[in-house]
Design an enzyme around this catalytic site. Structure first.
Site, PDB file in Angstrom:
ATOM      1  N   GLN A  10      -4.774  -1.682   9.462  1.00  8.93           N
ATOM      2  CA  GLN A  10      -4.678  -3.026   8.657  1.00  8.93           C
ATOM      3  C   GLN A  10      -5.198  -4.156   9.672  1.00  8.93           C
ATOM      4  OE1 GLN A  10      -3.078  -3.669   5.666  1.00  8.93           O
ATOM      5  NE2 GLN A  10      -3.995  -5.786   6.090  1.00  8.93           N
ATOM      6  N   LYS A  27       0.796  -1.048   0.033  1.00  2.00           N
ATOM      7  CA  LYS A  27       0.068   0.229   0.074  1.00  2.00           C
ATOM      8  C   LYS A  27       0.879   1.173  -0.072  1.00  2.00           C
ATOM      9  CE  LYS A  27      -3.724  -2.402   2.024  1.00  2.00           C
ATOM     10  NZ  LYS A  27      -4.638  -3.034   3.158  1.00  2.00           N
ATOM     11  N   ASP A  29     -11.512   2.547   3.374  1.00  2.70           N
ATOM     12  CA  ASP A  29     -11.958   0.971   3.614  1.00  2.70           C
ATOM     13  C   ASP A  29     -13.377   0.601   3.375  1.00  2.70           C
ATOM     14  OD1 ASP A  29      -9.803  -0.709   3.198  1.00  2.70           O
ATOM     15  OD2 ASP A  29      -9.285  -0.979   5.322  1.00  2.70           O
TER      16      ASP A  29
END
Ligand code: NDP
Length: 283
Positions: free
Chosen positions: A96, A52, A119
């Site tokens: 994460q 990422k 997200d």
């Protein structure tokens, strides 16, 4: 033989366009910023986080990395999320997953500002998707939709069968297809007669996590097959949830694993971050 929907190539094209969009935003004084938070040292999570970060750097997005020790407390993590919620350089916050066992994942995800929920996991974003006014769409399902768009597939009136009902793939992708006027069936581990459902689908979206469990012979001739599954078999080989070779003989389009949906997920994270940054100009 089915045509491949090449996620790697589509992701590369989209990232090129996004690099230009970032340059345009920068000319207007806005550099998109993504905060990436990693707690602990799970090897797979470290790989994802570093992918990422690299993708941000290549696109011109500012990436603000926070690598925290495995024994970081829930309160400390909440404080960091609060700080990032207020940080004007940050347009998107990504924590994460999975988090260590002593941290309540739901509490952390709910603490992220819905305005920075790139997200798309916050209940606000999920609710907005369900009620038809989406804000941030979660990345893997959104990537699936972009893949269908890339072949100009019109979902209107089509039978879509989604196999898998997770919050991160199955349910949101079903909602996205419904929003495009498909007739959607969601199958799961308790579904009776999975082959019959798959067999009438114009579009099969597999998100199960079991190697090649959807058999090629179940696929309706001419169907589009999107395989979200990523399963490691043996030492190195990756396979999807669909029996690829047999399915490819019947489908009109199919996504490969690897190189299908996988590369789209990070691409859509960048997409959502740029979208969020562009909202700064509207304020
Ligand atoms: P989950 O384990 O959260 O969900 C799996 C779903 O499959 C569940 O709804 C489960 O049903 C259903 N299921 C399990 N066994 C069967 C069966 N025999 N028949 C029908 N349905 C079944 O997985 P995720 O949604 O997180 O991920 C699915 C796959 O997608 C994984 O391979 C994962 O690695 C991959 N993935 C890929 C991404 C990417 O490309 N970037 C991102 C995210 C995931 P039930 O609810 O009844 O238990």
């Amino acid at each position: 033989m089915a045509e491949l929907i090449d996620g790697k190539a589509l992701a590369a094209r989209m990232r090129e366009q996004m690099t230009e969009q970032v340059q345009q935003l920068q000319q207007q004084g806005v550099t998109p910023g993504l905060a990436v938070v990693l707690v602990g040292d799970d090897p797979a999570s470290r790989v994802y986080v570093s992918m990422k970060e690299k993708a941000c750097a290549a696109t011109g997005i500012f990436s603000d990395e926070h690598k925290l020790a495995a024994d970081t407390s829930e309160e400390e993590l909440l404080q960091l999320v609060e700080q990032l919620n207020k940080d004007e350089r940050i347009d998107g916050i990504l924590v994460q997953l999975p988090l260590p066992d002593h941290i309540n994942e739901e509490r952390i995800l709910h603490a992220i500002s819905p305005l920075k929920d790139v997200d798309g996991f916050h209940p606000f974003s999920v609710g907005a998707l369900v009620t038809g006014s989406p804000t941030f769409r979660s990345c893997t399902p959104y990537g699936v939709m972009k893949m269908l768009e890339s072949i100009d597939y019109d979902l209107n009136g089509k039978e879509v069968v989604v196999v898998g009902r997770s919050n991160i793939v199955g349910k949101p992708v079903a909602m996205m297809c419904l929003a495009e006027n498909a007739t959607v069936t969601i199958c799961h581990s308790r579904t009776a007669d999975l082959p019959a459902h798959v067999g009438r689908a114009d579009v099969v979206i597999a998100a199960v996590g079991q190697p090649e469990m959807i058999k090629g012979e179940w696929i309706k001739p001419g169907a589009v097959v999107i395989d979200v599954g990523i399963n490691r078999v043996g030492d190195k080989k990756l396979v999807g949830d669909v029996e690829f070779a047999a399915a490819a003989e019947r489908a009109s389009y199919i996504t490969p694993v690897p190189g299908g949906v996988g590369p789209m997920t990070i691409t859509m994270l960048l997409f959502n971050t740029i979208y969020s940054a562009s909202q700064r100009l509207q304020q």
